[in-house]
Write a protein that holds these residues in place. Structure first.
Motif, PDB file in Angstrom:
ATOM      1  N   GLU A  99      54.368  54.124  37.626  1.00 31.86           N
ATOM      2  CA  GLU A  99      53.466  54.957  38.716  1.00 31.86           C
ATOM      3  C   GLU A  99      55.131  55.685  38.259  1.00 31.86           C
ATOM      4  OE1 GLU A  99      53.493  54.491  43.482  1.00 31.86           O
ATOM      5  OE2 GLU A  99      53.859  52.772  42.725  1.00 31.86           O
ATOM      6  N   GLY A 100      54.488  57.026  38.328  1.00 29.98           N
ATOM      7  CA  GLY A 100      55.610  57.979  38.415  1.00 29.98           C
ATOM      8  C   GLY A 100      54.531  59.453  37.672  1.00 29.98           C
ATOM      9  N   TRP A 101      55.744  60.346  37.766  1.00 36.01           N
ATOM     10  CA  TRP A 101      55.576  62.026  37.550  1.00 36.01           C
ATOM     11  C   TRP A 101      54.969  62.398  36.369  1.00 36.01           C
ATOM     12  CZ3 TRP A 101      59.650  61.327  40.792  1.00 36.01           C
ATOM     13  CH2 TRP A 101      59.556  61.272  42.552  1.00 36.01           C
ATOM     14  N   THR A 102      54.679  63.222  35.903  1.00 33.69           N
ATOM     15  CA  THR A 102      54.585  62.951  34.532  1.00 33.69           C
ATOM     16  C   THR A 102      56.316  64.191  34.602  1.00 33.69           C
ATOM     17  OG1 THR A 102      53.300  65.405  35.082  1.00 33.69           O
ATOM     18  CG2 THR A 102      52.337  63.737  34.158  1.00 33.69           C
ATOM     19  N   ARG A 109      58.643  69.049  41.160  1.00 33.62           N
ATOM     20  CA  ARG A 109      58.966  68.559  42.809  1.00 33.62           C
ATOM     21  C   ARG A 109      60.160  67.921  42.854  1.00 33.62           C
ATOM     22  NH1 ARG A 109      54.391  65.820  45.018  1.00 33.62           N
ATOM     23  NH2 ARG A 109      55.581  64.321  45.714  1.00 33.62           N
ATOM     24  N   LYS A 110      61.688  67.579  42.303  1.00 41.72           N
ATOM     25  CA  LYS A 110      62.968  66.817  41.598  1.00 41.72           C
ATOM     26  C   LYS A 110      63.840  68.518  41.585  1.00 41.72           C
ATOM     27  CE  LYS A 110      63.686  63.381  42.248  1.00 41.72           C
ATOM     28  NZ  LYS A 110      63.586  62.464  43.433  1.00 41.72           N
ATOM     29  N   HIS A 111      63.679  69.161  40.840  1.00 45.95           N
ATOM     30  CA  HIS A 111      64.192  71.018  40.597  1.00 45.95           C
ATOM     31  C   HIS A 111      65.335  69.837  40.422  1.00 45.95           C
ATOM     32  CE1 HIS A 111      61.843  71.947  43.796  1.00 45.95           C
ATOM     33  NE2 HIS A 111      62.264  71.706  44.791  1.00 45.95           N
ATOM     34  N   GLU A 116      70.537  66.403  34.276  1.00 46.18           N
ATOM     35  CA  GLU A 116      69.911  65.462  34.927  1.00 46.18           C
ATOM     36  C   GLU A 116      68.494  65.828  33.710  1.00 46.18           C
ATOM     37  OE1 GLU A 116      70.309  64.999  39.406  1.00 46.18           O
ATOM     38  OE2 GLU A 116      69.307  66.499  38.708  1.00 46.18           O
ATOM     39  N   VAL A 117      67.914  66.716  33.537  1.00 36.73           N
ATOM     40  CA  VAL A 117      67.025  67.458  32.106  1.00 36.73           C
ATOM     41  C   VAL A 117      67.303  66.987  30.645  1.00 36.73           C
ATOM     42  CG1 VAL A 117      65.930  68.839  31.204  1.00 36.73           C
ATOM     43  CG2 VAL A 117      65.895  69.034  33.076  1.00 36.73           C
ATOM     44  N   LEU A 118      68.523  66.667  30.467  1.00 32.52           N
ATOM     45  CA  LEU A 118      69.314  66.884  29.067  1.00 32.52           C
ATOM     46  C   LEU A 118      69.505  64.573  29.187  1.00 32.52           C
ATOM     47  CD1 LEU A 118      72.381  68.690  28.809  1.00 32.52           C
ATOM     48  CD2 LEU A 118      70.237  68.565  26.928  1.00 32.52           C
ATOM     49  N   GLN A 119      70.178  64.256  30.710  1.00 28.99           N
ATOM     50  CA  GLN A 119      70.072  62.768  30.112  1.00 28.99           C
ATOM     51  C   GLN A 119      69.019  62.130  30.221  1.00 28.99           C
ATOM     52  OE1 GLN A 119      71.510  62.263  34.601  1.00 28.99           O
ATOM     53  NE2 GLN A 119      73.181  62.162  33.974  1.00 28.99           N
ATOM     54  N   VAL A 120      67.275  62.519  31.056  1.00 29.82           N
ATOM     55  CA  VAL A 120      65.881  62.398  30.342  1.00 29.82           C
ATOM     56  C   VAL A 120      65.469  63.104  28.862  1.00 29.82           C
ATOM     57  CG1 VAL A 120      63.924  63.033  30.396  1.00 29.82           C
ATOM     58  CG2 VAL A 120      65.071  62.854  32.523  1.00 29.82           C
ATOM     59  N   LYS A 409      59.769  73.157  49.595  1.00 29.76           N
ATOM     60  CA  LYS A 409      59.461  71.852  48.771  1.00 29.76           C
ATOM     61  C   LYS A 409      60.070  71.071  49.311  1.00 29.76           C
ATOM     62  CE  LYS A 409      57.278  70.285  45.009  1.00 29.76           C
ATOM     63  NZ  LYS A 409      56.179  70.954  44.568  1.00 29.76           N
ATOM     64  N   GLU A 410      59.612  69.461  49.238  1.00 23.80           N
ATOM     65  CA  GLU A 410      59.205  68.300  50.142  1.00 23.80           C
ATOM     66  C   GLU A 410      59.389  67.328  49.112  1.00 23.80           C
ATOM     67  OE1 GLU A 410      56.052  66.218  51.353  1.00 23.80           O
ATOM     68  OE2 GLU A 410      55.189  65.860  49.313  1.00 23.80           O
ATOM     69  N   GLY A 411      60.872  66.316  49.821  1.00 21.55           N
ATOM     70  CA  GLY A 411      61.534  65.522  48.601  1.00 21.55           C
ATOM     71  C   GLY A 411      62.698  66.089  47.723  1.00 21.55           C
ATOM     72  N   SER A 412      63.043  67.048  48.175  1.00 23.27           N
ATOM     73  CA  SER A 412      64.057  67.278  47.111  1.00 23.27           C
ATOM     74  C   SER A 412      65.736  67.087  47.378  1.00 23.27           C
ATOM     75  CB  SER A 412      64.106  69.185  46.972  1.00 23.27           C
ATOM     76  OG  SER A 412      65.175  69.190  46.099  1.00 23.27           O
ATOM     77  N   THR A 413      66.411  66.357  46.965  1.00 30.55           N
ATOM     78  CA  THR A 413      67.625  65.853  47.341  1.00 30.55           C
ATOM     79  C   THR A 413      68.663  66.997  46.009  1.00 30.55           C
ATOM     80  OG1 THR A 413      68.086  64.038  45.936  1.00 30.55           O
ATOM     81  CG2 THR A 413      67.096  63.886  48.012  1.00 30.55           C
TER      82      THR A 413
END
Length: 597
Positions: A99-102, A109-111, A116-120, A409-413
């Motif tokens: 259960e997740g996002w592409t 959605r997460k900006h 963080e992109v490099l970690q992924v 945008k909702e949900g951005s921390t």
């Protein structure tokens, strides 16, 4: 036999698994969310039975996917949960339900920050290193085949339907392996041109192809604030020249990361990281640095908000209008492609982009880099020699008008850490010989051809084979026949009754409007999108007489389904031609072909 009509609706069962809903639909299988004894799985059901005479061998592909997954057990690779057969005899594969996002949805959605992109991608590379060490090649890496799990933010590589492994039986009769053209390495297309007359020749997919796909994914996230949108994009795998450097389209990309991406997307596979473990180490070196430019979102969150109403399709080629616009990313205003062409040429001149007529060298694109940062990591990607960099003059601030205001945008921390921007600088590029450039012009986009000094002949299409898998897709999935005709709106950005200027060499997105003949609905219903490229002919060709607009659509997306490769040609009488643009009515009929005319 196509058994799609046999697939069960929600509430029915497949070998004891209760179907909750459909969650995916591709060329080889349909994927359902299912339950059994309170346990949820993703159940992948092959489109055909073993004995149904399926040219695509979807039954065998599902079993090969199972075999590949049995070789793997990694936290960032989807896990198998078993297999079986439906009541109709179609083989299924039960998989871990993630259960997740592409990856594209997550980026919007997460900006995420650059770090963080490099970690992924560090974890993706580690998973690939593990996978390749066991002789498995995914062969279809793309943004939609990596999910970011909502519960813990871990990336998970999914969909091994195109995968292969050591000593696996080859199931593809065509030259290139199955996959997505946008993420193919350029050497695949070069090989295809060289072997197009050899019907039994097959391309040997390598780790270098997989690494290029990772670079293409990373490039997409770094340069496009809204990667989920259907739009025309810069070509990544031209055999002639690289795409613009990531930092040229988004100044937030750190120089060291820009250089690494440039290295991964090299036209020469020998200049990419030697394997996925080497790629992981390159990414790990960048992760060791935590300067301000690594700790802010890749794109300003405001750039990633969805408009309240669907907007028009973006221009075919997106380039900054001015150096100060680089911070905002690619231009999305309605200034037209010609303005973009003029701007690109001016930036090319300002950046010192020079073509010479000397000995041929590797084609490339200008590398854009900012001033050195005291905290920049010591990455040393291969670079061409260059003259002293020339910085374009700083123009006065530009006020953009006509922008759409959208809800936050909702949900951005994610919190943005401000840091001073460094204007990009251009570097010189060594060119190709005149003969080599002329030979390759037909494969370039109009903007790239103009920058390279190509003659105007590149607006005429050359005869060539259809995209990889198009023949099978049209015959088996779409049930299209050669010479079958469909009506559509040629450019979805304009109304069907409009007279539209098409830019020769530019990408075009067409759509089937409402109210088309009912006989067409079974094959290309309203809402079907066609993706292709426009050309201009000054003489007779095919069914057209006199000057004509020709659009080759090489991909199609039916409502609720995945994109598929196709060969579909539209020829419309020209209503006028000027400065690389051709005018034509925006409605017309096209034909299914098995080879570009």
């Amino acid at each position: 036999m196509n058994v799609i009509s046999m697939f069960p609706p929600p509430g029915t069962t497949i070998d004891g698994w209760s179907v909750v809903r459909e969650i995916g639909n591709g060329g080889f299988a349909v994927v359902y969310l299912v339950e059994k004894h309170g346990r949820r799985c993703a159940l992948k059901l092959a489109r055909h039975r073993d004995s149904s005479g399926d040219d695509k061998q979807t039954h065998a592909r599902t079993l090969r996917e199972l075999s590949a997954l049995l070789l793997l057990d990694h936290p960032n690779i989807v896990k198998h949960r078993g297999y079986g057969y439906s009541e109709q005899g179609n083989v299924y594969l039960a998989l871990e339900y993630v259960e997740g996002w592409t990856l594209a949805e997550w980026a919007e959605r997460k900006h995420p920050t650059v770090q963080e992109v490099l970690q992924v991608f560090d974890k993706i590379s580690a998973a690939l290193s593990y996978m390749h060490g066991r002789g498995v090649l995914h062969r279809d890496l793309k943004l939609s085949n990596v999910l970011i799990r909502k519960s813990d933010g871990e990336p998970v590589i999914i969909d091994f339907s195109c995968a292969s492994y050591s000593l696996a039986e080859e199931l593809t009769d065509w030259g290139l392996p199955p996959g997505t053209d946008r993420f193919r390495a350029p050497e695949q297309f070069a090989w295809l041109r060289e072997h197009k007359a050899e019907q039994r020749a097959k391309y040997a997919f390598r780790v270098a192809d997989e690494i290029f796909a990772v670079g293409a994914m990373l490039y997409e996230l770094l340069t496009d604030p809204r990667p989920t949108e259907v739009q025309a994009r810069v070509t990544l795998n031209s055999t002639v020249m690289k795409p613009p450097p990531a930092r040229a389209l988004n100044v937030r990309v750190p120089e060291a990361l820009n250089d690494l991406v440039d290295c991964i997307l090299s036209r020469d596979p020998a200049k990419r990281p030697v394997d996925s473990e080497a790629l992981r180490r390159e990414l790990g070196e960048l992760l060791a640095y935590s300067s301000a430019e690594f700790l802010r979102p890749v794109h300003p969150p405001s750039e990633q908000r969805k408009p309240e109403a669907p907007g028009p399709v973006r221009p075919a080629v997106e380039v900054p209008n001015s150096p100060d616009a680089l911070e905002r990313g690619p231009v999305r205003t309605g200034m037209g492609l010609l303005a973009g062409v003029a701007t690109l040429i001016s930036l090319v001149v300002a950046g010192g982009f020079l073509l010479t007529r000397g000995e041929p060298t590797e084609p490339g694109a200008p590398t854009v880099a900012g001033a050195p940062s005291p905290q920049s990591p010591p990455y040393s990607a291969p670079r061409t020699s260059s003259a002293p960099a020339m910085s374009p003059p700083s123009p006065p601030p530009v006020l953009l008008t006509g922008q759409v205001t959208a809800a936050p945008k909702e949900g951005s921390t994610v919190k943005t850490t401000p840091s001073p921007e460094v204007p990009p600088q251009g570097r010189q590029l060594r060119g190709r010989t005149k003969a080599a450039v002329a030979a390759d012009c037909a494969t370039m986009t109009l903007v790239a051809a103009l920058a390279a000094g190509c003659p105007s002949a590149q607006i005429r299409p050359e005869a060539f084979t259809c995209p990889a898998g198009a023949e099978e897709s049209m015959r088996e999935d779409l049930r299209w026949k050669v010479n079958q005709s469909f009506n559509l709106t040629l450019n979805a950005r304009h109304g069907p009754e409009d007279v539209v200027w098409f830019t020769a060499g530019a990408d075009v997105v067409g759509v089937v409007p409402k109210g088309v003949l009912s006989v067409q609905n079974a094959f290309a219903p309203p809402g079907t999108h066609f993706y292709g490229k426009a050309y201009y002919l000054s003489d007779r060709m095919g069914r057209s007489e006199g000057p004509a607009l020709v659009i080759r659509y090489d991909r199609v997306k039916l409502p609720g389904q995945d994109e598929r490769p196709v060969c579909f040609v539209v020829e419309a009488p020209s209503e006028g031609y000027s400065d690389g643009r051709v005018k034509a009515f925006n409605s017309g009929g096209g034909y299914v072909v098995d080879r570009w005319p």
